[in-house]
Design a protein around this motif. Structure first.
Motif, short mmCIF file in Angstrom:
data_model
loop_
_atom_site.label_atom_id
_atom_site.label_comp_id
_atom_site.label_asym_id
_atom_site.label_seq_id
_atom_site.Cartn_x
_atom_site.Cartn_y
_atom_site.Cartn_z
N PRO A 156 17.71 25.05 44.57
CA PRO A 156 17.65 25.46 43.12
C PRO A 156 17.85 24.11 42.14
O PRO A 156 17.83 24.27 41.22
CB PRO A 156 18.91 26.01 43.06
N HIS A 157 17.91 23.02 42.75
CA HIS A 157 18.18 21.81 42.09
C HIS A 157 16.80 21.08 41.62
O HIS A 157 15.77 20.76 42.28
CB HIS A 157 18.92 20.72 42.85
N VAL A 187 27.34 17.00 36.05
CA VAL A 187 27.91 16.95 37.31
C VAL A 187 28.37 18.56 37.50
O VAL A 187 29.09 19.20 36.65
CB VAL A 187 29.22 16.11 37.53
N LEU A 188 27.99 19.19 38.51
CA LEU A 188 28.35 20.58 38.90
C LEU A 188 29.42 20.47 40.15
O LEU A 188 29.08 19.95 41.11
CB LEU A 188 26.84 21.23 39.52
N ASP A 199 27.77 31.58 43.22
CA ASP A 199 28.41 30.25 43.39
C ASP A 199 27.61 29.19 42.61
O ASP A 199 28.57 28.36 42.09
CB ASP A 199 28.39 29.86 44.91
N HIS A 200 26.40 29.27 42.27
CA HIS A 200 25.66 28.40 41.51
C HIS A 200 25.43 28.66 40.08
O HIS A 200 24.94 27.92 39.09
CB HIS A 200 24.33 28.07 41.97
N LYS A 210 29.92 17.71 31.28
CA LYS A 210 28.87 17.25 30.26
C LYS A 210 28.02 18.33 29.75
O LYS A 210 28.13 18.73 28.82
CB LYS A 210 27.97 16.10 30.83
N GLN A 211 26.98 18.75 30.50
CA GLN A 211 26.33 19.96 30.21
C GLN A 211 25.52 20.72 31.28
O GLN A 211 25.73 19.97 32.30
CB GLN A 211 25.42 19.69 29.01
N THR A 212 25.01 21.97 31.04
CA THR A 212 24.29 22.43 32.35
C THR A 212 23.07 22.05 32.71
O THR A 212 22.29 21.35 31.72
CB THR A 212 24.26 23.76 32.19
N VAL A 213 22.70 21.98 33.79
CA VAL A 213 21.21 21.63 34.24
C VAL A 213 20.80 23.16 34.67
O VAL A 213 21.22 23.80 35.17
CB VAL A 213 21.02 20.56 35.51
N PRO A 214 19.61 23.47 34.21
CA PRO A 214 18.84 24.72 34.63
C PRO A 214 18.27 24.83 35.93
O PRO A 214 17.37 24.32 36.42
CB PRO A 214 17.57 24.68 33.65
#
Length: 234
Positions: A156-157, A187-188, A199-200, A210-214
């Motif tokens: 998913p990354h 950072v997740l 969980d993700h 900081k902020q979310t990554v899609p």
């Protein structure tokens, strides 16, 4: 002149009407909220972290689907055979940390990996060995460790990231360090509960600095259907 005055009065009456309706609506909402209990306003559930070495029925291997033939515990997230309902306890087995960076940029990658090295030095940890993934009954994880950086899309990354396996007991220490030292990078922090989509998902259990990554949660849904069968609960 009289026409202008009449028009102004009409406009003022319309505004007053809308304002009165708005105030009536607000009073109604307040009265409704006061009648509700906190359980009616929000839905919460019991979440319990599993401590290292703790004996718990939540560690029963029969609660989880086994790896498919030829798979190691590095190849998939251990998945519960039955997802707990909202009234049942949700067990946290461990956490993962993922720090994201644009891997095609050499300077950015260098800075991201410098933070990784500082993290390893500060916590005196080494690279993960063997099948370390979720900890407990599932693999050979015994302490916090880091995986090799991934230079590209991985599950998913969506781009480069370096990851950490994290026992529950070290969550606060690492969260504090990362909040102070993440630099320019997202950072997740996500738990491992046996249900990898939730969980993700930042709307459920994942936390971001900081902020979310899609993340590609659809990939995780597809993976769960492929490996374990489709379920609306996933």
């Amino acid at each position: 002149m009289l026409r202008c005055l009449a028009l102004i009065l009409i406009v003022l009456s319309v505004v007053h009407c809308h304002s009165s309706l708005r105030n009536e609506y607000i009073r109604s909402r307040i009265q409704t909220s006061m009648k509700k209990s906190t359980k009616d306003l929000v839905q919460t559930r019991h979440a319990l972290p599993i401590k290292a070495g703790e004996n718990s029925h939540a560690k029963d291997a029969e609660l989880f689907f086994p790896p498919l033939p030829g798979q190691s515990n590095n190849d998939f997230h251990p998945q519960l055979r039955r997802l707990p309902t909202s009234n049942e306890t949700l067990y946290y087995y461990s956490w993962h940390i993922h720090t994201y960076f644009f891997h095609e940029n050499v300077n950015v990658t260098t800075r991201a990996l410098a933070i990784r090295q500082e993290f390893m030095n500060y916590f005196n940890i080494e690279k993960c060995l063997g099948n370390c993934f979720m900890g407990g009954i599932f693999d050979n994880c015994t302490r916090m460790c880091v995986w090799d950086p991934v230079m590209g899309v991985d599950g998913p990354h969506p781009y480069g990231q370096w990851g950490v396996y994290l026992p529950n007991e070290l969550l606060m220490d690492t969260l504090s360090w990362m909040s102070a030292n993440h630099g320019e990078f997202e950072v997740l922090f996500h738990p491992n509960t046996g249900e990898m989509v939730g969980d993700h998902d930042s709307a459920r259990r994942a936390m971001w600095i900081k902020q979310t990554v899609p993340l590609d949660l659809d990939f995780l849904r597809w993976l769960q259907c492929k490996w374990f069968g489709c379920s609306e609960g996933f």
